[in-house]
Design a protein around this motif. Structure first.
Motif, PDB file in Angstrom:
ATOM      1  N   TYR A 138      -3.250   6.658  -7.789  1.00 45.06           N
ATOM      2  CA  TYR A 138      -2.597   5.663  -6.944  1.00 45.06           C
ATOM      3  C   TYR A 138      -3.135   5.691  -5.533  1.00 45.06           C
ATOM      4  O   TYR A 138      -3.259   4.652  -4.884  1.00 45.06           O
ATOM      5  N   PHE A 139      -3.498   6.858  -5.083  1.00 42.42           N
ATOM      6  CA  PHE A 139      -4.064   6.944  -3.744  1.00 42.42           C
ATOM      7  C   PHE A 139      -5.375   6.175  -3.679  1.00 42.42           C
ATOM      8  O   PHE A 139      -5.629   5.400  -2.771  1.00 42.42           O
ATOM      9  N   ASP A 187      -6.207  21.552  -6.202  1.00 45.87           N
ATOM     10  CA  ASP A 187      -5.632  20.669  -5.193  1.00 45.87           C
ATOM     11  C   ASP A 187      -6.461  20.738  -3.914  1.00 45.87           C
ATOM     12  O   ASP A 187      -7.156  21.710  -3.687  1.00 45.87           O
ATOM     13  N   ASN A 189      -3.490  12.365 -17.602  1.00 52.08           N
ATOM     14  CA  ASN A 189      -2.299  11.581 -17.906  1.00 52.08           C
ATOM     15  C   ASN A 189      -2.212  11.101 -19.346  1.00 52.08           C
ATOM     16  O   ASN A 189      -1.288  10.371 -19.694  1.00 52.08           O
ATOM     17  N   LEU A 192      -6.336   3.859  -5.621  1.00 58.25           N
ATOM     18  CA  LEU A 192      -6.033   2.440  -5.773  1.00 58.25           C
ATOM     19  C   LEU A 192      -5.667   1.844  -4.425  1.00 58.25           C
ATOM     20  O   LEU A 192      -6.140   0.782  -4.026  1.00 58.25           O
ATOM     21  N   ALA A 193      -4.815   2.564  -3.715  1.00 57.25           N
ATOM     22  CA  ALA A 193      -4.417   2.086  -2.393  1.00 57.25           C
ATOM     23  C   ALA A 193      -5.628   1.988  -1.464  1.00 57.25           C
ATOM     24  O   ALA A 193      -5.765   1.038  -0.696  1.00 57.25           O
ATOM     25  N   LYS A 218       5.542  17.742 -11.052  1.00 64.19           N
ATOM     26  CA  LYS A 218       5.019  18.464 -12.213  1.00 64.19           C
ATOM     27  C   LYS A 218       4.605  19.876 -11.845  1.00 64.19           C
ATOM     28  O   LYS A 218       4.652  20.770 -12.667  1.00 64.19           O
ATOM     29  N   VAL A 268       0.823  -1.207   0.000  1.00 67.74           N
ATOM     30  CA  VAL A 268       0.000   0.000   0.000  1.00 67.74           C
ATOM     31  C   VAL A 268       0.854   1.253   0.000  1.00 67.74           C
ATOM     32  O   VAL A 268       0.651   2.174  -0.785  1.00 67.74           O
ATOM     33  N   MET A 326       1.716  15.327   2.513  1.00 63.98           N
ATOM     34  CA  MET A 326       2.197  15.235   1.132  1.00 63.98           C
ATOM     35  C   MET A 326       1.020  15.121   0.183  1.00 63.98           C
ATOM     36  O   MET A 326      -0.036  14.626   0.556  1.00 63.98           O
ATOM     37  N   LEU A 327       1.294  15.512  -1.037  1.00 68.58           N
ATOM     38  CA  LEU A 327       0.267  15.353  -2.045  1.00 68.58           C
ATOM     39  C   LEU A 327       0.474  14.028  -2.767  1.00 68.58           C
ATOM     40  O   LEU A 327       1.585  13.716  -3.179  1.00 68.58           O
ATOM     41  N   HIS A 328      -0.591  13.267  -2.866  1.00 65.71           N
ATOM     42  CA  HIS A 328      -0.480  11.969  -3.522  1.00 65.71           C
ATOM     43  C   HIS A 328      -1.350  11.941  -4.749  1.00 65.71           C
ATOM     44  O   HIS A 328      -2.497  12.359  -4.707  1.00 65.71           O
ATOM     45  N   ASN A 329      -0.784  11.402  -5.803  1.00 67.85           N
ATOM     46  CA  ASN A 329      -1.515  11.268  -7.040  1.00 67.85           C
ATOM     47  C   ASN A 329      -2.827  10.532  -6.797  1.00 67.85           C
ATOM     48  O   ASN A 329      -2.840   9.457  -6.214  1.00 67.85           O
ATOM     49  N   PHE A 370       2.252   2.209  -3.250  1.00 68.52           N
ATOM     50  CA  PHE A 370       1.319   2.947  -4.089  1.00 68.52           C
ATOM     51  C   PHE A 370       1.292   4.413  -3.716  1.00 68.52           C
ATOM     52  O   PHE A 370       1.362   5.301  -4.539  1.00 68.52           O
ATOM     53  N   VAL A 371       1.130   4.568  -2.432  1.00 64.27           N
ATOM     54  CA  VAL A 371       0.917   5.920  -1.958  1.00 64.27           C
ATOM     55  C   VAL A 371       2.147   6.792  -2.210  1.00 64.27           C
ATOM     56  O   VAL A 371       2.047   7.992  -2.414  1.00 64.27           O
ATOM     57  N   MET A 372       3.267   6.124  -2.213  1.00 62.01           N
ATOM     58  CA  MET A 372       4.496   6.887  -2.451  1.00 62.01           C
ATOM     59  C   MET A 372       4.560   7.466  -3.841  1.00 62.01           C
ATOM     60  O   MET A 372       5.306   8.401  -4.103  1.00 62.01           O
ATOM     61  N   SER A 373       3.781   6.869  -4.717  1.00 64.79           N
ATOM     62  CA  SER A 373       3.899   7.355  -6.085  1.00 64.79           C
ATOM     63  C   SER A 373       3.124   8.635  -6.285  1.00 64.79           C
ATOM     64  O   SER A 373       2.247   8.738  -7.113  1.00 64.79           O
ATOM     65  N   CYS A 374       3.458   9.590  -5.463  1.00 67.06           N
ATOM     66  CA  CYS A 374       2.822  10.877  -5.661  1.00 67.06           C
ATOM     67  C   CYS A 374       3.665  11.655  -6.648  1.00 67.06           C
ATOM     68  O   CYS A 374       4.847  11.407  -6.812  1.00 67.06           O
ATOM     69  N   ALA A 375       3.067  12.540  -7.302  1.00 67.59           N
ATOM     70  CA  ALA A 375       3.816  13.245  -8.350  1.00 67.59           C
ATOM     71  C   ALA A 375       3.696  14.737  -8.192  1.00 67.59           C
ATOM     72  O   ALA A 375       3.030  15.400  -8.966  1.00 67.59           O
ATOM     73  N   PRO A 376       4.337  15.274  -7.211  1.00 63.09           N
ATOM     74  CA  PRO A 376       4.248  16.723  -7.085  1.00 63.09           C
ATOM     75  C   PRO A 376       5.273  17.449  -7.943  1.00 63.09           C
ATOM     76  O   PRO A 376       5.283  18.654  -7.991  1.00 63.09           O
TER      77      PRO A 376
END
Lengths: 303, 1046, 148
Positions: B989-990, B960, B785, B992-993, A27, A16, B983-986, A19-25
């Motif tokens: 994926y968030f 946001d 995306n 999904l989690a 951009k 989990v 933190m900001l999470h996409n 997943f959560v780590m894949s944030c994309a700030p």
């Protein structure tokens, strides 16, 4: 047993958090580069006020179309910019020009009572306005509704005109005068295009030709307006094309006889009596010349 | 015996008898008595004559060749060979052994063991394929006369000698004179008996002659004048007792059982049994048979009283004890799609963790053999509609599944119900066999035949209301009831010992009804259960078993969690694979649905064009919505029945103490694989048809995750409900709320405010809808995306923020101030409300903290004056100035960003080819309708006031999350990121989690059966409370009775 | 009796609120819509909103100018409407170059005229100017229309 569950839980939490780590700030950082640290004022050489002053001299397509209709000119759908062309307009430059073009087409259709076929064009105007971020001035819903019946032509025209005027004013107010000018230009060129390509016979023909000739005045104003934005290569090109058109128009001579106008009060309002006269010297050949250049410019614009 | 064989035997006897000296009287007597045993008088004479003929023949030829005994024996041996071969073809092995024994007996009658005779017997034995060991055993048994000579493992002594022989088996019978010898021929499972003494001994009612050798068949009884009778089972079990089987003493001590609804199931039941016995539990329906079985097998705990195994209280040490208990329910526990062999195989694997595949195979084959089922091992078990194996075979297989564990105690529930009489006997014989091997078996049985009834060692009879009304020998049961009946009804002249052992008789006596004046039976019984019960307590005492019993062994070493998982998985997998229909349907369903859906909604906007343009297909957003719904449906449907189907198997395997989590995980594993495949097929087909390019992985994984969630949800339902129909009825209730609250069909701004519609964030109730998480994730991903927009998106996001501030936000704030100014000028009492001031304060504070504030240096210094009493027209003017400054800032920033974006686009469309490319890209990746959806173009207002805040409603995809708290990740619908832990999470994926977190939570709900517990609780909340009251009343009453003795 | 009184009071206040809201929102495009009603038959061409704050004492009032091209053969009507909540009254004037053609304010009588009607016989560039009497704060709109 409990140990198994703990292991399971850990494993899953791992997944989990992956997943959560894949944030994309990241951009965001890119984009904020666009923000400037200081306020850039457009050093344009022309004030908003001046633009506002002059831009009102570009005639409203209503006048042009009204004339055409009054002159019994037959409606011709083929003259209009196909509504599917909107897919071709991607940049602000293309969009603003064609917003004007479609605006004129819309008015043209309405004046000839073709209200129902205007739906696609309404849509286009709305979409282009939205893309330019001025969509809030275009009362699409009302226009859509009104277009269902040809009895509402006057309202439709009114609302359309108002929309365009408001958009223009807003653009100027927001320091986006170049777009306003381009819209006006598009409007004007389309009117001219329709007029020069229309089939008609005298004496109506003369009236229309006269009106065409009179556009000489507007052209000068437009040139003046455009000249302030020649740092933009696209506008520069437009300017050069307009200069070529001017050459054609130089063949038109307008003579004026000015008399002193008088004000009279009639029924609680002022009526002016003016004996001044103007005469436009234009012939088929000149019109053809104009038409050629107008065609060229216009078709370049609408792609 | 057939004529042929008899003739052959006569010949054989003749050959032997006439050897050497010739026929002796003893021998002839022997042959005669042998024939007498088999035939009637006239046939005896006939065959005896035949015998004499054969002897005569030989005698004649003998006279010729007296000098050469060897030669004659050669001729005779050839003859012997011939006869032996003939016999070989027609007799069974059992019969051949008997023949051999008889041959030995013949020779023994005179004790003339000449080499020639022995040679003939030898030849015969060889031809009969009798092994050397067995030959010797038989010879010893027949020929020897001394006790120590008989000391071999194949022989059993029964005598009063306390010393046990070395090799032979021994049964101690204190009153016996002499020794009874029993020979066991293992290969044919035959027992022969002889007696050394001349005392009177009865075998099956007939006296034993110490010269003769008797066949000792099943059911035989040796009765002695003093002392206990010796049963076949005693002898057989002594031979057959496995070393590994545990001797068990099972005791039910005054067990009393009350149901949850207050009814009494068992009243003071007592049972005392040990290994090697089979007990029948009988009674009418409702008498408590099954309840008793449940209590004894550990599935229910008695209300009072105890159940002991080898001195241990069963219900306290149930985990240890369960290892030696086997339970065979009435219904099948078979996996219908697997073969007989496979069913056994996987069961075995689950029990024995350390055995290799070959060893397991061996075990399985052994069990198959003992069940008599090797010939059908590769047949699919099938269900009741697709019978591949017979009912009897199914039953035996069921028993076999339990046998693998080699439990010491077996509980069998109605093994013969629904079987033909032959099948019933087969099954019962199998059980009897097991008993003989040392197991203790309890059987609930209804209407057994006389044969079967006799097979039991003991029987206990229950009557209506849980009363135990008999316990003891089946044969004596009949006598007991008849006597009682006689006493009560005084039918003089009935012979108590007569009659067949017919269980029907017992029940007709028990339940006989009073007859009215017309001779019709009424509804009232002659004797009610309580009376029977009283009688029972009076007259019969249950024999207490004493003796030493081993400590119970450790519970089975189960296979490791991982191995169990593998076994469950393989078993389930094979079962599914072999069901072609199931497989086909499930695999085809997904792509078919995808095709139907996508094909129908793939439309071309322009009526004059034939070119499909993705951009203009308004149905793409609804398609994404439908994806989520389809995922849920598919996921639920494949899983809903899973655990329910396995229900009985689970019950059975509960005795194995296997890991529930391993079972669940294997189920989940299989379902996940299926869902993954379905997701793949659906997405491949659907997305391709609709022209959703790229992002196949994202669509697949979201679809799969949602289906996975539905899988675990389905498993939860499956394990909580008790019928398949209920499960399927529940499915719409699970899906429809999710459809409504996904945010696709009904905008969250346009639903009932009472549940959160129109608010700043997603309504709370929609936070619990997985479909919403999936849908939001997919939509956000699709929009931000895709190949066309992913580079432009960040700039557009910035532009949108600036635009919003410029066009909507700041003018709105200004309006509040202008409103104040107007009201002030018009002399209103309260020119500006407290709430409005607070709103202004909040918003300006936000402005101060916004990310834009670092790009300008405008600050509103009088922010502290934004409260009632301190706010005046000066402040208002200052505020207007401030707002105008901001407006200018945002305007110019907007312009520059807008121009920058325009510049990017210009570059991308510089040349006609590039422009075409750009347009292609846009047409293929950027959906128009989806754009307006994510920009909330249909929102009633671009911003709304909620409490004292202004909330942006337009362009949610570019906004946001506004809530900066650490843990509260809740935000508005279609936010591109979620804010969590600073933190900001996409969003994709968030979300999904989140889906997986839901799934994991549901797994734990499943594991701890919370669903069923909750259900049980709600169902019984009324009756539980009622019962608690009732039970308390009973307790009180009992207490009072005890105290007062009333 | 009392009830009726309160009801009327209630509705009256609502009414009042409604109107006050209306009045408040006048300056801007709503003003044009209201003014549009005055057009009658005339065909709307263009509107010119004007908003001036009070002129500084000593300096001359602010003038807003718009250029228009008028065509010969068309009779134009130029309306104007004021936002009543502001004191200023608009004065609309039409020029050809520097030459004044008409104006809506008669200095001698002090009257404001609602519109100017101008049948144009010489096409060319004209300009419309807007200012508020005495430099007062004002909000108004001018509408250019053509008579059929």
């Amino acid at each position: 047993m409990a140990k198994k569950n703990v292991i399971l839980l850990l494993l899953i939490s791992g997944v989990v958090s992956l997943f959560v780590m894949s944030c994309a700030p990241e951009k965001r950082e890119e984009a904020t580069d666009l923000l400037t640290d200081t306020m850039i004022t457009e050093d344009v050489g022309i004030t908003d006020e001046a633009v506002g002053e002059m831009i009102s001299s570009v005639p409203n397509p209503v006048e042009m179309s009204a004339l055409l209709q009054k002159s019994d000119v037959v409606y011709s759908q083929d003259l209009l910019n196909p509504d599917s062309n909107i897919d071709n307009y991607n940049t602000n430059f293309e969009r603003s020009l064609n917003l004007g073009v479609y605006g004129t087409d819309l008015v043209y259709m309405n004046i000839y009572d073709r209200t129902v076929s205007t739906l696609a064009y309404l849509r286009n105007v709305k979409d282009l306005a939205d893309d330019l971020r001025i969509g809030q001035f275009f009362d699409y819903e009302t226009l859509n509704r009104l277009s269902e019946s040809s009895r509402n032509v006057d309202s439709v025209l009114y609302i359309t005109n108002r929309g365009f005027d408001n958009m223009t004013r807003y653009l100027i107010d927001q320091n986006r005068s170049s777009i306003a000018i381009l819209v006006a230009y598009g409007t004007w060129i389309e009117s001219l295009y329709i007029s020069t390509n229309v089939q008609t016979k005298p004496p109506n023909k003369d009236l229309i030709y006269q009106r065409i000739g009179e556009q000489k005045i507007v052209l000068d104003n437009l040139l003046l307006l455009l000249s302030n934005f020649r740092n933009d290569p696209n506008i520069d090109e437009l300017f050069m094309d307009l200069m070529d058109l001017k050459k054609e128009f130089d063949n038109v001579s307008i003579t004026y006889v000015y008399k002193e106008p008088k004000m009279k009060e009639v029924d609680g309002s002022i009526v002016v009596v003016d004996k001044s006269r103007s005469e436009v010297n234009i012939n088929q050949e000149i019109v053809d010349g104009i038409a050629r250049q107008v065609n060229y410019i216009r078709n370049k614009i609408i792609k | 015996m057939s004529e042929e064989i008899l003739k052959a035997l006569m010949q054989l006897f003749a050959i032997i008898a006439k050897q050497d000296v010739g026929l002796s009287t003893n021998e002839r007597e022997y042959v005669e008595s042998f024939l007498r045993q088999q035939l009637n008088e006239s046939s005896v004479k006939e065959y005896l004559a035949l015998f004499d003929d054969y002897i005569g023949e030989k005698k004649a030829s003998d006279n010729d060749d007296k000098q050469k005994p060897k030669l004659t024996s050669v001729k005779d041996s050839v003859k012997t060979l011939g006869i032996a071969k003939k016999i070989n073809k027609t007799l069974t092995q059992k019969q051949k052994i008997v023949v051999l024994v008889r041959l030995f007996e013949l020779v023994n009658s005179d004790k003339k063991f000449t080499p020639q005779r022995m040679a003939i017997i030898d030849t015969a034995s060889e031809v009969f394929n009798i092994s050397k060991e067995e030959y010797n055993a038989i010879k010893t048994f027949v020929v020897e006369e001394e006790l120590d000579k008989w000391d071999m493992p194949e022989i059993l002594y029964v005598n009063s000698d306390k010393t046990t022989p070395q090799k032979a088996k021994h049964i101690y019978s204190p009153q016996l004179e002499g020794t009874i010898l029993v020979l066991r021929i293992q290969s044919v499972d035959l027992y022969f008996l002889r007696y050394t003494s001349t005392r009177e001994l009865l075998l099956n009612g007939l006296p034993i002659n110490n010269q003769k050798i008797y066949l000792f068949a099943r059911g035989s009884v040796i009765k002695q004048p003093k002392g206990k009778p010796i049963f076949y089972t005693d002898i057989a079990s002594t031979f057959l007792a496995d070393d590994t089987s545990i001797k068990v003493h099972f005791k039910v001590d005054k067990v009393h059982y009350r149901f949850a609804n207050g009814h009494i199931g068992l009243r003071e039941v007592n049972i005392d049994e040990q290994s090697g016995k089979m007990l029948a539990i009988m009674g009418a329906s409702g008498s408590g048979k099954t309840t008793l079985l449940n209590v004894m097998s550990g599935m229910a705990k008695p209300t009072s009283g105890k159940v002991y195994i080898n001195g241990n209280d069963y219900h306290e040490k149930s985990d240890d004890i369960k290892g030696i208990i086997g339970y065979i329910p009435q219904d099948d526990l078979l996996i219908e799609d697997l073969t007989v062999y496979e069913n056994l195989y996987y069961s075995t694997k689950l029990v024995y963790k350390d055995l290799s595949d070959e060893e397991i195979s061996e075990k399985v084959n052994k069990v198959l053999f003992s069940l008599g089922l090797p010939h059908i091992k590769d047949l699919k078990v099938g269900d009741s509609l697709n019978k591949e194996i017979s009912g009897g075979q199914r039953k035996r297989l069921n028993i076999g599944l339990e046998l693998i564990r080699e439990p010491a105690v077996l509980f069998v529930d109605e093994p013969t119900s629904g079987l033909s009489s032959r099948d019933s006997e087969n099954v019962m014989e199998l059980l009897r066999e097991l008993t003989v091997r040392g197991k203790l078996i309890f059987v609930v049985i209804h209407q057994p035949s006389s044969e079967i009834f006799k097979m039991f060692d003991n029987v206990t009879i229950m009557d209506d209301g849980g009363y135990q009304i008999y316990y003891g020998n089946p044969v004596e049961a009949v006598i007991y009831f008849k006597e009682l009946d006689n006493q009560i009804n005084s039918h003089v002249g009935e012979c108590p010992a007569c009659g067949n052992v017919n269980p029907e008789t017992i029940f007709s006596i028990i339940e006989s009804r009073i007859v009215d004046e017309y001779g019709q039976p009424t509804n009232n019984r002659k004797v009610n259960p309580v009376e029977w019960f009283e009688n029972f307590k009076d007259k019969i005492s249950i024999e207490k078993i004493t003796g030493y019993f081993d400590k119970l062994p450790e519970s089975f070493k189960k296979p490791s969690w991982l191995n169990q998982y593998k076994i469950f998985f393989t078993r389930d997998f094979l079962s599914k694979i072999s069901n072609k229909q199931y497989l086909l349907l499930n695999l085809l369903e997904a792509p078919l649905l995808g095709f139907l859906l996508a094909f129908v909604i793939r439309y071309i906007e322009d009526p004059t064009s034939n070119e499909y343009i993705f951009r203009n297909n308004d149905n793409v957003m609804p398609y994404i919505f439908m994806c989520t719904i389809v995922a849920l449906f598919l996921g639920l449907i494949v899983s809903a029945e899973e655990i329910f189907k396995d229900r009985k198997i689970l019950k059975k395997e509960s005795f194995l103490n296997l890991s529930r989590s391993s079972y669940l995980c294997s189920k989940i594993g299989i379902l996940f694989i299926l869902s993954a495949i379905q997701a793949f097929l659906f997405i491949i087909v659907g997305n391709s048809i609709l022209g959703i390019k790229g992002m196949y992985f994202e669509y697949w994984i979201m679809f799969f995750s949602l289906a996975a969630f539905a899988n675990v949800l389905g498993l939860n339902i499956s394990s909580a409900f008790n019928s398949a129909i209920t499960i399927y009825i529940l499915i719409p209730f699970l899906i429809i709320p999710q459809m409504v609250l996904t945010g696709a069909m009904f905008s969250f701004d346009k639903i009932n405010r009472a549940i959160g519609g129109g608010g700043e964030k997603v309504p709370v109730i929609a936070e619990f809808m997985p479909s919403r998480w999936a849908f939001e994730g997919l939509v956000v991903n699709q929009y931000t995306n895709n190949n066309y927009y992913r580079d432009l998106y960040p700039q557009r996001k910035l532009e949108s923020g600036l635009y919003y501030k410029n066009v909507y936000y700041l003018p709105e704030l200004k309006r509040y101030v202008e409103d104040y100014q107007y009201r002030l000028a018009a002399d209103y009492d309260e020119p500006i409300s407290k709430d409005n001031l607070e709103l202004l304060k909040n918003e300006i504070e936000k402005e101060h903290e916004s990310m834009f504030s670092q790009y300008h240096n405008h600050r509103f210094e009088y922010i502290d004056k934004l409260k009632p009493g301190e706010f005046d027209s000066n402040i208002a003017n200052q505020l207007i100035i401030y707002l105008n400054q901001l407006n200018e800032f945002y305007r110019s920033q907007f312009n520059s960003v807008n121009e920058a974006i325009d510049g990017i686009i210009q570059k991308r469309t510089h040349t006609p080819e590039k422009e075409k490319e750009y347009r292609q890209l846009k047409n293929n990746y950027h959906n128009q309708y989806l754009s307006s959806f994510v920009q909330n173009a249909m929102a009633p207002l671009p911003l709304v006031r909620i409490d004292n805040k202004l909330v942006q409603k337009t362009d949610p995809i570019y906004l946001d999350p506004q809530d900066q708290s650490l843990v509260n990740f809740r935000t508005h619908f279609l936010a591109p990121n979620k804010n969590f832990l600073g933190m900001l999470h996409n969003t994709f994926y968030f979300n999904l989690a989140m889906l997986w977190i839901f799934t994991i939570v549901l797994y734990f709900v499943l594991y701890y059966k919370l669903f069923s517990k909750a259900l049980y609780f709600t169902e019984n909340i009324m009756s539980i409370s009622k019962n608690k009251i009732k039970i308390n009343r009973y307790k009180l009453r009992d207490f009072l009775i005890k105290k007062t003795g009333i | 009796m009392i009830k009726k009184f309160f009801y009327t009071l209630f509705f009256a206040s609502l009414f009042g609120l409604f109107f006050s809201y209306e009045l408040k929102a006048q300056c801007g495009s709503e003003l044009t819509d209201i003014c549009h009603a005055e057009l009658g038959d005339a065909r709307f061409i263009r509107d010119f909103p004007v908003q001036h704050s009070e002129a500084q004492s000593g300096s001359s009032p602010r003038v807003t100018r718009y250029n228009v091209v008028l065509n010969a053969g068309t009779t134009y009507r130029i309306f104007s409407c004021n936002d009543q909540t502001k004191p200023g009254k608009v004065i609309v004037s039409l020029y050809r170059g520097d030459q004044l053609i008409a104006t809506t304010y008669d200095v001698d009588s002090g009257r404001h005229f609602p519109y100017i009607e101008y049948p144009v016989s010489a096409s060319g560039q004209y300009s419309l100017t807007f200012m508020f009497k005495d430099g007062q704060e004002g909000c108004a709109v001018g509408i250019l229309s053509s008579v059929r």
